[in-house]
Scaffold this active site. Structure first.
Site, PDB file in Angstrom:
ATOM      1  N   CYS A 116      13.213  -4.689   7.014  1.00  0.00           N
ATOM      2  CA  CYS A 116      11.880  -4.109   5.910  1.00  0.00           C
ATOM      3  C   CYS A 116      11.930  -5.132   4.362  1.00  0.00           C
ATOM      4  O   CYS A 116      10.756  -5.656   4.203  1.00  0.00           O
ATOM      5  CB  CYS A 116      12.597  -3.629   4.741  1.00  0.00           C
ATOM      6  SG  CYS A 116      12.739  -1.684   5.978  1.00  0.00           S
ATOM      7  N   HIS A 253       7.869  -3.028  -1.727  1.00  0.00           N
ATOM      8  CA  HIS A 253       8.101  -2.610   0.088  1.00  0.00           C
ATOM      9  C   HIS A 253       7.821  -0.855  -0.550  1.00  0.00           C
ATOM     10  O   HIS A 253       8.276  -0.523  -0.843  1.00  0.00           O
ATOM     11  CB  HIS A 253       9.562  -3.113   0.857  1.00  0.00           C
ATOM     12  CG  HIS A 253      10.117  -2.175   2.034  1.00  0.00           C
ATOM     13  ND1 HIS A 253       9.398  -1.803   2.954  1.00  0.00           N
ATOM     14  CD2 HIS A 253      10.508  -1.073   2.002  1.00  0.00           C
ATOM     15  CE1 HIS A 253       9.319  -1.459   3.604  1.00  0.00           C
ATOM     16  NE2 HIS A 253      10.577  -0.955   3.203  1.00  0.00           N
ATOM     17  N   ASN A 283       5.984   3.925   6.138  1.00  0.00           N
ATOM     18  CA  ASN A 283       7.044   2.740   6.615  1.00  0.00           C
ATOM     19  C   ASN A 283       6.902   1.719   7.743  1.00  0.00           C
ATOM     20  O   ASN A 283       7.841   2.289   8.356  1.00  0.00           O
ATOM     21  CB  ASN A 283       9.166   3.476   5.709  1.00  0.00           C
ATOM     22  CG  ASN A 283       9.665   1.983   5.522  1.00  0.00           C
ATOM     23  OD1 ASN A 283       9.707   1.185   6.189  1.00  0.00           O
ATOM     24  ND2 ASN A 283      10.673   2.200   5.042  1.00  0.00           N
TER      25      ASN A 283
END
Ligand code: UT7
Length: 326
Positions: A116, A253, A283
């Site tokens: 990520c 994020h 996500n």
């Protein structure tokens, strides 16, 4: 003192056409919209078609970024793709993308796997190469097809992830070396492998010759995510010589709205200045930050001269932050 800065001259994004809602998921595993939306803030996510690959999404995002930058494909002299879901184990997805974009043969192309935090890692590499004068125009992509490594029978993970790609083009430009310069003002990246197993794929080329599925100890990741995201912003702001009060937008994020809320509180930044896309993207790992940025540009949210703080945290663990004046 004149310095070289990496100016952000264009962004683009691509989301697969298929949208999977929480209600759709409740027909697949024992879950419901109420649990998913209150625990994560996610309401829907995009899912790639069976034959739609990470390079396909990257290509569309890159075309949009190139168009927005007003440049010719052949002006790009470096391409880097941050992904944990490459088309093939090798070669790099970036090499396939460079060919498809018709970049000048010989243009360096590489992938980076920092989960990520991939976009922050890739941007730091591109920024360093630009500031060293090794390249002039870099295409930086975060792209994922996480749906392909999702166990659709595991409710702990399958409700969380989505697919997509975001692209950014950075170009060398002269600055004065102060925080009023447009471009990347700082980047900071970190990793700590001691928690490798808390978020990982249960497969891999050299361990079992499989791509594997995503496994996550959500609670452990949650605990570490908040201080890591805060540190990414605080350290990169310090390096850039700017104060939190000067930040126009924070792009975190996008993993969980509760994490984002809590980080914003700790950073003392109002949620009006925080870009949130997790509600409709889920996500998307390395894609989440460039997707959020490109969507914000497209929506007319960002203005020339705005100061943007970014931070990310993910598997590895990896984390980091960057500050850009756009
Ligand atoms: O991208 C890299 C960074 N990633 C992150 O930052 C993710 C960090 N972690 C999280 O966001 C959260 O930990 C989750 C959203 C993954 C989970 O939220 P939580 O509040 O930590 O829930 P939990 O895992 O403790 O689960 C609570 C309960 C459990 O039931 P019991 O044991 O209390 O009876 C789970 O079995 O919720 C249950 N549960 C579900 N229920 C309905 C877990 N998943 C689901 C589900 N639907 N999808």
């Amino acid at each position: 003192m004149t310095v070289i800065r990496s100016q952000l001259i264009g962004t683009g994004y691509k989301l697969p056409a298929k949208i999977l809602t929480n209600d759709d998921l409740s027909k697949m595993v024992e879950t419901n919209d109420e649990w998913i939306s209150t625990r994560t803030g996610i309401r829907s996510r995009h899912i790639a078609a069976e034959k739609e690959t990470t390079s396909d999404l990257s290509y569309e995002a890159a075309l949009m970024a190139i168009k927005n930058a007003g440049i010719d494909n052949r002006e790009i002299d470096f391409v880097i793709v941050a992904t944990i879901t490459p088309d093939n184990t090798f070669p790099a997805t970036a090499a396939k993308l460079a060919k498809r974009l018709g970049l000048t043969p010989g243009t360096p192309a590489m992938d980076v796997n920092a989960a990520c935090s991939g976009f922050v890692y890739a941007s730091q590499i591109a920024d360093n190469m630009i500031r060293l004068g090794q390249v002039k125009t870099a295409l930086v992509i975060g792209a994922e097809t996480l749906s392909k490594i999702t166990d659709w029978t595991d409710r702990n993970t399958c409700v969380l992830f989505g697919d997509g790609a975001g692209a950014a083009i950075f170009r060398a430009a002269e600055g004065n070396g102060d925080s009023l310069d447009r471009g990347i003002l700082s980047t900071k990246i970190y990793a700590d492998g001691s928690q490798y197993e808390h978020l990982c794929s249960d497969g891999g080329v050299s361990c079992n010759q499989q791509a594997g599925f995503i496994h996550m100890d959500g609670k452990e990741v949650f605990k570490v995510a908040i201080p890591s995201l805060v540190q990414g912003v605080e350290e990169s702001l310090k390096m850039a010589g700017v104060d939190m009060s000067e930040v126009d937008w924070y792009v975190p994020h996008q993993a969980n709205l509760r994490i984002i809320d809590s980080v914003a509180k700790k950073l003392e930044i109002s949620m009006d200045k925080v870009v949130v896309t997790v509600d409709h993207h889920g996500n998307t790992s390395a894609a989440s930050i460039p997707l959020a940025m490109a969507e914000s540009f497209a929506a007319g949210k960002f203005k020339k001269g705005d100061l943007i703080a970014i931070s990310a945290m993910g598997a590895g663990f990896t984390w980091g932050g960057m500050v850009i004046r756009i």
